[in-house]
Design a protein around this motif. Structure first.
Motif, PDB file in Angstrom:
ATOM      1  N   ARG A  18       0.789  -1.279  -0.014  1.00 55.85           N
ATOM      2  CA  ARG A  18      -0.118  -0.138  -0.104  1.00 55.85           C
ATOM      3  C   ARG A  18       0.968   1.087  -0.065  1.00 55.85           C
ATOM      4  O   ARG A  18       1.785   1.204   0.863  1.00 55.85           O
ATOM      5  CB  ARG A  18      -1.072   0.034   1.256  1.00 55.85           C
ATOM      6  CG  ARG A  18      -1.789   1.344   1.391  1.00 55.85           C
ATOM      7  CD  ARG A  18      -2.782   1.387   0.502  1.00 55.85           C
ATOM      8  NE  ARG A  18      -3.823   2.357   0.783  1.00 55.85           N
ATOM      9  CZ  ARG A  18      -3.702   3.473   0.352  1.00 55.85           C
ATOM     10  NH1 ARG A  18      -2.838   3.791  -0.678  1.00 55.85           N
ATOM     11  NH2 ARG A  18      -4.571   4.729   0.594  1.00 55.85           N
TER      12      ARG A  18
ATOM     13  N   ILE B  84      -8.279  -1.919  11.424  1.00 58.85           N
ATOM     14  CA  ILE B  84      -7.824  -2.258  10.236  1.00 58.85           C
ATOM     15  C   ILE B  84      -7.007  -3.634   9.975  1.00 58.85           C
ATOM     16  O   ILE B  84      -7.242  -4.350   9.113  1.00 58.85           O
ATOM     17  CB  ILE B  84      -7.023  -1.207   9.977  1.00 58.85           C
ATOM     18  CG1 ILE B  84      -7.889   0.306   9.608  1.00 58.85           C
ATOM     19  CG2 ILE B  84      -6.375  -1.371   8.356  1.00 58.85           C
ATOM     20  CD1 ILE B  84      -7.071   1.388   9.202  1.00 58.85           C
TER      21      ILE B  84
ATOM     22  N   GLN C  99      -9.532  -6.737  10.468  1.00 58.14           N
ATOM     23  CA  GLN C  99     -10.807  -6.736   9.568  1.00 58.14           C
ATOM     24  C   GLN C  99     -10.844  -8.087   8.682  1.00 58.14           C
ATOM     25  O   GLN C  99     -12.064  -8.710   8.953  1.00 58.14           O
ATOM     26  CB  GLN C  99     -10.789  -5.473   8.591  1.00 58.14           C
ATOM     27  CG  GLN C  99     -11.381  -4.374   9.099  1.00 58.14           C
ATOM     28  CD  GLN C  99     -11.224  -3.133   8.263  1.00 58.14           C
ATOM     29  OE1 GLN C  99     -10.521  -2.900   7.492  1.00 58.14           O
ATOM     30  NE2 GLN C  99     -12.274  -2.234   8.278  1.00 58.14           N
TER      31      GLN C  99
ATOM     32  N   GLU D 152      -2.499  -0.952   6.158  1.00 53.89           N
ATOM     33  CA  GLU D 152      -3.299  -1.566   5.108  1.00 53.89           C
ATOM     34  C   GLU D 152      -2.504  -2.313   4.480  1.00 53.89           C
ATOM     35  O   GLU D 152      -3.212  -3.749   3.994  1.00 53.89           O
ATOM     36  CB  GLU D 152      -3.870  -0.333   4.310  1.00 53.89           C
ATOM     37  CG  GLU D 152      -4.894   0.451   5.248  1.00 53.89           C
ATOM     38  CD  GLU D 152      -5.435   1.742   4.259  1.00 53.89           C
ATOM     39  OE1 GLU D 152      -5.398   1.754   2.932  1.00 53.89           O
ATOM     40  OE2 GLU D 152      -5.781   2.708   5.075  1.00 53.89           O
TER      41      GLU D 152
ATOM     42  N   ARG E 155      -3.044  -5.869   6.375  1.00 55.16           N
ATOM     43  CA  ARG E 155      -4.425  -6.065   5.977  1.00 55.16           C
ATOM     44  C   ARG E 155      -4.602  -6.903   4.738  1.00 55.16           C
ATOM     45  O   ARG E 155      -5.195  -7.979   4.543  1.00 55.16           O
ATOM     46  CB  ARG E 155      -5.401  -5.027   5.919  1.00 55.16           C
ATOM     47  CG  ARG E 155      -6.929  -5.217   5.537  1.00 55.16           C
ATOM     48  CD  ARG E 155      -7.924  -4.207   6.070  1.00 55.16           C
ATOM     49  NE  ARG E 155      -7.615  -3.336   4.746  1.00 55.16           N
ATOM     50  CZ  ARG E 155      -8.298  -2.156   4.687  1.00 55.16           C
ATOM     51  NH1 ARG E 155      -9.352  -1.967   5.601  1.00 55.16           N
ATOM     52  NH2 ARG E 155      -8.272  -1.450   3.649  1.00 55.16           N
ATOM     53  N   MET E 156      -4.121  -6.180   3.678  1.00 53.94           N
ATOM     54  CA  MET E 156      -4.022  -7.103   2.261  1.00 53.94           C
ATOM     55  C   MET E 156      -3.080  -8.300   2.440  1.00 53.94           C
ATOM     56  O   MET E 156      -3.709  -9.456   1.987  1.00 53.94           O
ATOM     57  CB  MET E 156      -3.517  -6.501   1.227  1.00 53.94           C
ATOM     58  CG  MET E 156      -3.466  -6.851  -0.095  1.00 53.94           C
ATOM     59  SD  MET E 156      -2.575  -5.797  -1.342  1.00 53.94           S
ATOM     60  CE  MET E 156      -3.008  -6.634  -2.706  1.00 53.94           C
TER      61      MET E 156
ATOM     62  N   PHE F 160     -10.533  -6.396   0.225  1.00 54.30           N
ATOM     63  CA  PHE F 160      -9.319  -6.655   0.856  1.00 54.30           C
ATOM     64  C   PHE F 160      -8.171  -7.285   0.082  1.00 54.30           C
ATOM     65  O   PHE F 160      -7.042  -7.210   0.111  1.00 54.30           O
ATOM     66  CB  PHE F 160      -9.506  -7.557   2.201  1.00 54.30           C
ATOM     67  CG  PHE F 160     -10.282  -6.856   2.997  1.00 54.30           C
ATOM     68  CD1 PHE F 160     -10.189  -5.532   3.258  1.00 54.30           C
ATOM     69  CD2 PHE F 160     -10.927  -7.621   3.966  1.00 54.30           C
ATOM     70  CE1 PHE F 160     -11.212  -5.024   4.221  1.00 54.30           C
ATOM     71  CE2 PHE F 160     -11.779  -7.027   5.029  1.00 54.30           C
ATOM     72  CZ  PHE F 160     -12.130  -5.599   5.127  1.00 54.30           C
TER      73      PHE F 160
ATOM     74  N   ASP G  37      -4.630  -1.200  -3.655  1.00 53.14           N
ATOM     75  CA  ASP G  37      -4.970   0.229  -3.692  1.00 53.14           C
ATOM     76  C   ASP G  37      -3.809   0.751  -4.409  1.00 53.14           C
ATOM     77  O   ASP G  37      -2.778   1.043  -3.877  1.00 53.14           O
ATOM     78  CB  ASP G  37      -5.454   0.596  -2.073  1.00 53.14           C
ATOM     79  CG  ASP G  37      -6.020   2.295  -2.504  1.00 53.14           C
ATOM     80  OD1 ASP G  37      -5.660   2.673  -3.451  1.00 53.14           O
ATOM     81  OD2 ASP G  37      -6.372   2.457  -1.437  1.00 53.14           O
TER      82      ASP G  37
END
Length: 128
Positions: A10, A45, A48, A75, A78-79, A101, A105
């Motif tokens: 990210r 985050i 999630q 983030e 998270r991915m 997810f 991004d």
């Protein structure tokens, strides 16, 4: 007991995670999650993907993350977690895909141009 290794990105942050079945321990760059991400928003985050597939506390994570700021790092992690959960069980893919997810991004900081103060902001104009 196999270890699942995935990468998440990210902005300029790159997270490499090693996920194995366990009791929910998360170690980020050798530190506890609550110590590395002090704000609750960043911890939410991070967790999630586990909430979406009802796998909270079922896996231990060892995370190496470099670059970017703490929000971008959270983030990226998270991915990586979402990708690892897909590898662990193919049933997890549709709900994680629906939440977005698994999508990288791609938004990055626009480069600064010469003759400008920032990427788009001009220097102050003085008529007189």
């Amino acid at each position: 007991m196999q270890v699942i290794n995935t990468v998440g990105r990210r902005k300029t942050a790159v997270a490499r995670i090693y996920m194995k079945p366990g009791k929910g321990d998360v170690t980020i760059n050798g530190r506890e999650m609550a110590n590395y991400f002090p704000t609750e928003v960043l911890q939410i985050i991070l967790n999630q993907p586990f909430g979406v597939v009802n796998a909270t506390g079922k896996y231990d994570l060892k995370v190496n993350v470099r670059g970017g700021g703490i929000a971008g790092q959270a983030e990226a992690i998270r991915m990586a977690i979402a990708r690892a959960l897909c590898e662990a069980d193919t049933e997890n893919r549709p709900p994680l895909k629906k939440e977005g997810f698994l999508t990288r991004d791609s938004r990055m900081v626009e480069r600064k141009k010469y003759g400008r103060r920032k990427a788009r902001k001009r220097f102050q104009f003085s008529k007189r």
